[in-house]
Design an enzyme around this catalytic site. Structure first.
Site, PDB file in Angstrom:
ATOM      1  CB  THR A  25     -17.235   2.721   5.339  1.00 35.50           C
ATOM      2  OG1 THR A  25     -16.823   3.360   6.488  1.00 35.50           O
ATOM      3  CG2 THR A  25     -18.555   2.124   6.461  1.00 35.50           C
ATOM      4  CB  THR A  53      -7.483   2.314  11.026  1.00 40.62           C
ATOM      5  OG1 THR A  53      -6.726   3.247  11.134  1.00 40.62           O
ATOM      6  CG2 THR A  53      -8.218   2.355  11.730  1.00 40.62           C
ATOM      7  CB  CYS A  88      -9.247   8.712   9.540  1.00 38.76           C
ATOM      8  SG  CYS A  88      -7.480   8.074   8.396  1.00 38.76           S
ATOM      9  NE  ARG A 100      -8.097   9.196   0.568  1.00 37.27           N
ATOM     10  CZ  ARG A 100      -7.609   8.611   2.109  1.00 37.27           C
ATOM     11  NH1 ARG A 100      -7.666   7.391   1.388  1.00 37.27           N
ATOM     12  NH2 ARG A 100      -6.275   8.735   1.966  1.00 37.27           N
ATOM     13  N   GLY A 124       0.756  -0.850  -0.261  1.00 36.99           N
ATOM     14  CA  GLY A 124      -0.144  -0.106  -0.149  1.00 36.99           C
ATOM     15  C   GLY A 124       0.863   0.936  -0.092  1.00 36.99           C
ATOM     16  CG  LEU A 156     -10.969   1.424  15.492  1.00 33.44           C
ATOM     17  CD1 LEU A 156     -11.426   0.240  15.396  1.00 33.44           C
ATOM     18  CD2 LEU A 156     -10.504   1.525  14.153  1.00 33.44           C
ATOM     19  CG  PHE A 216      -1.222   7.223  16.603  1.00 33.94           C
ATOM     20  CD1 PHE A 216      -2.839   7.294  16.630  1.00 33.94           C
ATOM     21  CD2 PHE A 216      -0.850   6.354  16.855  1.00 33.94           C
ATOM     22  CE1 PHE A 216      -3.636   6.280  17.747  1.00 33.94           C
ATOM     23  CE2 PHE A 216      -1.520   4.884  17.600  1.00 33.94           C
ATOM     24  CZ  PHE A 216      -2.006   5.453  18.409  1.00 33.94           C
ATOM     25  NE  ARG A 227      -1.885   7.048  -4.440  1.00 38.41           N
ATOM     26  CZ  ARG A 227      -2.815   6.485  -2.911  1.00 38.41           C
ATOM     27  NH1 ARG A 227      -3.373   5.361  -2.884  1.00 38.41           N
ATOM     28  NH2 ARG A 227      -3.593   7.738  -2.297  1.00 38.41           N
ATOM     29  CE  LYS A 262     -10.835   4.366   7.049  1.00 39.96           C
ATOM     30  NZ  LYS A 262     -10.225   3.593   7.683  1.00 39.96           N
TER      31      LYS A 262
HETATM   32  N1  LIG Z   1      -4.927   8.506   5.560  1.00 44.99           N
HETATM   33  C1  LIG Z   1      -4.377   9.075   7.403  1.00 44.99           C
HETATM   34  O1  LIG Z   1      -4.198  10.059   7.585  1.00 44.99           O
HETATM   35  C2  LIG Z   1      -4.168   7.489   7.437  1.00 44.99           C
HETATM   36  C3  LIG Z   1      -3.603   7.971   8.867  1.00 44.99           C
HETATM   37  C4  LIG Z   1      -3.680   7.160   9.698  1.00 44.99           C
HETATM   38  C5  LIG Z   1      -4.311   5.393   9.256  1.00 44.99           C
HETATM   39  N2  LIG Z   1      -4.380   5.504   8.193  1.00 44.99           N
HETATM   40  C6  LIG Z   1      -5.589   4.727   7.810  1.00 44.99           C
HETATM   41  O2  LIG Z   1      -3.960   3.568   7.299  1.00 44.99           O
HETATM   42  C7  LIG Z   1      -4.755   3.087   5.945  1.00 44.99           C
HETATM   43  C8  LIG Z   1      -4.405   3.362   4.838  1.00 44.99           C
HETATM   44  O3  LIG Z   1      -4.668   4.335   4.588  1.00 44.99           O
HETATM   45  P1  LIG Z   1      -4.337   5.521   3.010  1.00 44.99           P
HETATM   46  O4  LIG Z   1      -5.150   6.770   3.337  1.00 44.99           O
HETATM   47  O5  LIG Z   1      -3.207   5.392   3.187  1.00 44.99           O
HETATM   48  O6  LIG Z   1      -5.360   4.478   1.965  1.00 44.99           O
HETATM   49  P2  LIG Z   1      -4.681   4.837   0.021  1.00 44.99           P
HETATM   50  O7  LIG Z   1      -6.386   4.389   0.115  1.00 44.99           O
HETATM   51  O8  LIG Z   1      -4.831   6.392  -0.172  1.00 44.99           O
HETATM   52  O9  LIG Z   1      -3.964   3.714   0.500  1.00 44.99           O
HETATM   53  C9  LIG Z   1      -3.773   2.270   0.180  1.00 44.99           C
HETATM   54  C10 LIG Z   1      -3.044   2.281  -0.837  1.00 44.99           C
HETATM   55  O10 LIG Z   1      -3.857   0.418  -0.962  1.00 44.99           O
HETATM   56  C11 LIG Z   1      -3.500   0.099  -2.629  1.00 44.99           C
HETATM   57  N3  LIG Z   1      -3.775  -1.336  -1.882  1.00 44.99           N
HETATM   58  C12 LIG Z   1      -5.306  -2.045  -1.663  1.00 44.99           C
HETATM   59  N4  LIG Z   1      -5.281  -3.529  -1.675  1.00 44.99           N
HETATM   60  C13 LIG Z   1      -3.197  -3.827  -2.394  1.00 44.99           C
HETATM   61  C14 LIG Z   1      -2.752  -5.052  -2.591  1.00 44.99           C
HETATM   62  N5  LIG Z   1      -3.461  -6.042  -2.626  1.00 44.99           N
HETATM   63  N6  LIG Z   1      -1.574  -4.758  -2.781  1.00 44.99           N
HETATM   64  C15 LIG Z   1      -0.877  -3.577  -2.898  1.00 44.99           C
HETATM   65  N7  LIG Z   1      -1.644  -2.823  -2.697  1.00 44.99           N
HETATM   66  C16 LIG Z   1      -3.112  -2.968  -2.791  1.00 44.99           C
HETATM   67  C17 LIG Z   1      -4.246   0.619  -2.608  1.00 44.99           C
HETATM   68  O11 LIG Z   1      -4.127   0.554  -4.155  1.00 44.99           O
HETATM   69  C18 LIG Z   1      -3.480   2.042  -2.522  1.00 44.99           C
HETATM   70  O12 LIG Z   1      -2.767   2.820  -3.076  1.00 44.99           O
HETATM   71  C19 LIG Z   1      -6.265   3.210   6.058  1.00 44.99           C
HETATM   72  O13 LIG Z   1      -6.573   1.503   7.394  1.00 44.99           O
HETATM   73  C20 LIG Z   1      -6.630   3.903   7.127  1.00 44.99           C
HETATM   74  O14 LIG Z   1      -7.745   4.085   7.960  1.00 44.99           O
HETATM   75  C21 LIG Z   1      -5.007   6.309   7.320  1.00 44.99           C
END
Ligand SMILES: NC(=O)c1ccc[n+]([C@@H]2O[C@H](COP(=O)([O-])OP(=O)(O)OC[C@H]3O[C@@H](n4cnc5c(N)ncnc54)[C@H](O)[C@@H]3O)[C@@H](O)[C@H]2O)c1
Length: 479
Positions: free
Chosen positions: A102, A140, A285, A355, A17, A230, A175, A47, A288
């Site tokens: 979600t 998360t 976040c 988002r 990811g 959470l 965080f 990406r 969700k």
């Molecule tokens: N954005 C924030 O501020 C934030 C902060 C803390 C925690 N989180 C948590 O972190 C996690 C990721 O959030 P994000 O904002 O980076 O999401 P995002 O959508 O920006 O990135 C997730 C990435 O994962 C990739 N992906 C999905 N399935 C895959 C697979 N099987 N193999 C390879 N890549 C795959 C997607 O293509 C995407 O680029 C979520 O659970 C989110 O709740 C986000």
């Protein structure tokens, strides 16, 4: 069960990811730990191409300070690739940083987390990993997700394999806050590491320990760690909804929300952060994660607790509707055909992420009332705005909305002949604008709705006697 807990030296890290978490987090680890080789992999080719772009302005994520560090470590000990299986095969530690949105259909729709991306990644780990691998939940996830991961891995044990595979599962929620991700990663309030095996916990702690002081690393059991993420987001969002309810009481009673925020925020038990009233919280976040908590409560039949947390989201939605209704009402009850300038579309300053941005709901309401929106945001791309509107206005069946908005390259273009300016993101550039000049470009009578407290006393003095009507978060400013 799964582990042989061997304390091997960690050399190779894989992160599945390359999003807002995976990208910046691994960039910081690569920067602080030059001894580690890190591969960030993603199925989204566009990406990954953007992460590898020679032009650092093309990185898929905007965060202050990010591109400077990427430039230092990329292709040295940080690599972005779409080759997921190869990165898994060579990894000692795998961070799962995939999206956990979600669910939008089926059981738990609107509340439960969709774990399909996580599950797919775990299956790939089960297929391609070798030797002992530490799997880190960075995404998360709902409480007890580590159980799900274990079950999937165990099911693969039965399949024929000549390579011995063992695993440790760790929860290490992220965080960071978008907009200040680099600062947060470099100097976190805490790093939380939950697990069942102290060796695996310590191995992950050793990575962070290369720049985070020991006392900031909190070690817990798996479920405390999963739940803490959470709970932290639920508490933060609750603070935003709470102050927004107080701002409405201010509007009715003549109290001033900024004065009230200051008065209550100076109490250390409350704290002064997250006490700015505004258009409500956004980002991928908060909503969700609260809904995931609500789903958990419903699952355990804790219905009163579920209702308590769900109300935080209800108030947030209500606040956005309230702001759009107020705009319509002030513009004589009708905005059909009126041009309205929207300042800011990102959910907060210093990010290009839209988002769940409050700008989406507020803009949608204005478009549905017939307004023509002219949107300026210094970092958000037109494609992003289009994607949000296509979804929330269902443009494929309501083609007429396609021409209800336009993105502009300058604030002047957005403002020219508009009836109102609505400030929805707290970008610093908005604090430095020549408001007197901009107000002159508006059609009269005209309004400014500052939902983010951008205006200061000097701006207001400059605008005295211009005839502009100003509303700043719960207050009509006399002119
Ligand atoms: N954005 C924030 O501020 C934030 C902060 C803390 C925690 N989180 C948590 O972190 C996690 C990721 O959030 P994000 O904002 O980076 O999401 P995002 O959508 O920006 O990135 C997730 C990435 O994962 C990739 N992906 C999905 N399935 C895959 C697979 N099987 N193999 C390879 N890549 C795959 C997607 O293509 C995407 O680029 C979520 O659970 C989110 O709740 C986000």
């Amino acid at each position: 069960m799964l582990s042989n807990s061997s304390l091997k030296v960690i050399k190779n890290i894989c992160c599945i990811g390359a999003g807002y978490v995976g990208g910046p987090t691994m960039t910081m680890i690569a920067y602080k730990c030059p001894n580690l080789q890190i591969k960030v992999v993603d199925i989204n080719e566009k990406r990954i191409k953007a992460w590898n772009s020679p032009d650092l302005d093309d990185l898929p994520i905007y965060e202050p300070g990010l591109s400077e560090i990427v430039e230092k470590v990329r292709d040295k000990n940080l690599f972005f690739s779409t080759n997921v299986s190869e990165a898994i095969a060579s990894a000692d530690v795998i961070f799962l940083s995939v999206n956990t949105p979600t669910k939008i259909q089926g059981v738990g729709s609107g509340k439960a987390s969709n774990l399909e991306y996580l599950e797919r990644s775990v299956r790939e780990i089960a297929s391609y990993s070798s030797g002992h691998t530490i799997i880190v939940e960075k995404s998360t996830v709902p409480v007890k997700t580590a159980e799900t991961i274990k079950s999937i891995l165990i099911s693969y044990f039965n399949k024929e394999s000549s390579v011995e595979k063992t695993y440790s599962i760790i929860s290490n929620p992220e965080f960071l806050a978008e907009g200040s991700a680099i600062k947060d990663l470099e100097n976190p309030d805490r790093v939380l590491i939950g697990g069942e095996e102290i060796d695996a916990i310590n191995q992950i702690a050793n990575i962070y320990n290369q720049w985070v002081p020991e006392q900031k690393i909190i070690k817990t059991n798996l479920w405390s760690s999963e739940l803490s993420k959470l709970a932290a987001n639920a508490f933060l969002a609750q603070k935003v909804s709470s102050i927004n309810t107080i701002s409405v009481i201010c509007e009715k009673t003549g109290a001033n929300i900024n004065e009230v925020s200051r008065a209550i925020g100076s109490d250390k038990r409350i704290g002064d952060k997250f006490l700015n009233s505004g258009p409500g919280f956004g980002g991928s976040c908060f909503k969700k994660d609260i809904m995931s908590l609500v789903y958990l409560c419903n699952f355990y039949r804790l219905d009163e607790i579920a209702k308590y947390w769900e109300n935080v989201v209800t108030i947030n939605d209500w606040q956005q509707d309230r702001i759009s209704n107020l705009i319509i009402q002030k513009l004589f009850g009708t905005i059909r055909g009126k041009k309205i300038a929207i300042f800011g579309f990102a959910f907060k300053a210093d990010t290009n992420d839209t988002r769940e941005s409050p700008a989406i709901n507020i803009s949608k309401n204005l478009i549905l009332e017939g307004a023509q929106l002219s949107i300026y945001d210094p970092k958000v791309k037109e494609d992003n705005i289009k994607r949000e509107f296509d979804y929330c206005l269902d443009v494929s069946t309501n083609k007429e909305f396609e021409s209800s908005w336009a993105k502009t390259d300058s604030v002047e273009e957005a403002v020219k002949d508009a009836d109102a300016i609505v400030i929805l993101t707290e970008w610093v550039v908005f604090k430095k604008l020549n408001w007197n000049y901009l107000v002159g470009l508006l059609r009269k009578p005209s309004w400014i709705f500052d939902t983010r407290n951008i205006f200061n006393l000097r701006d207001l003095k400059d605008l005295k006697n211009t005839g502009i009507n100003i509303w700043i978060n719960g207050q009509d400013i006399p002119n």
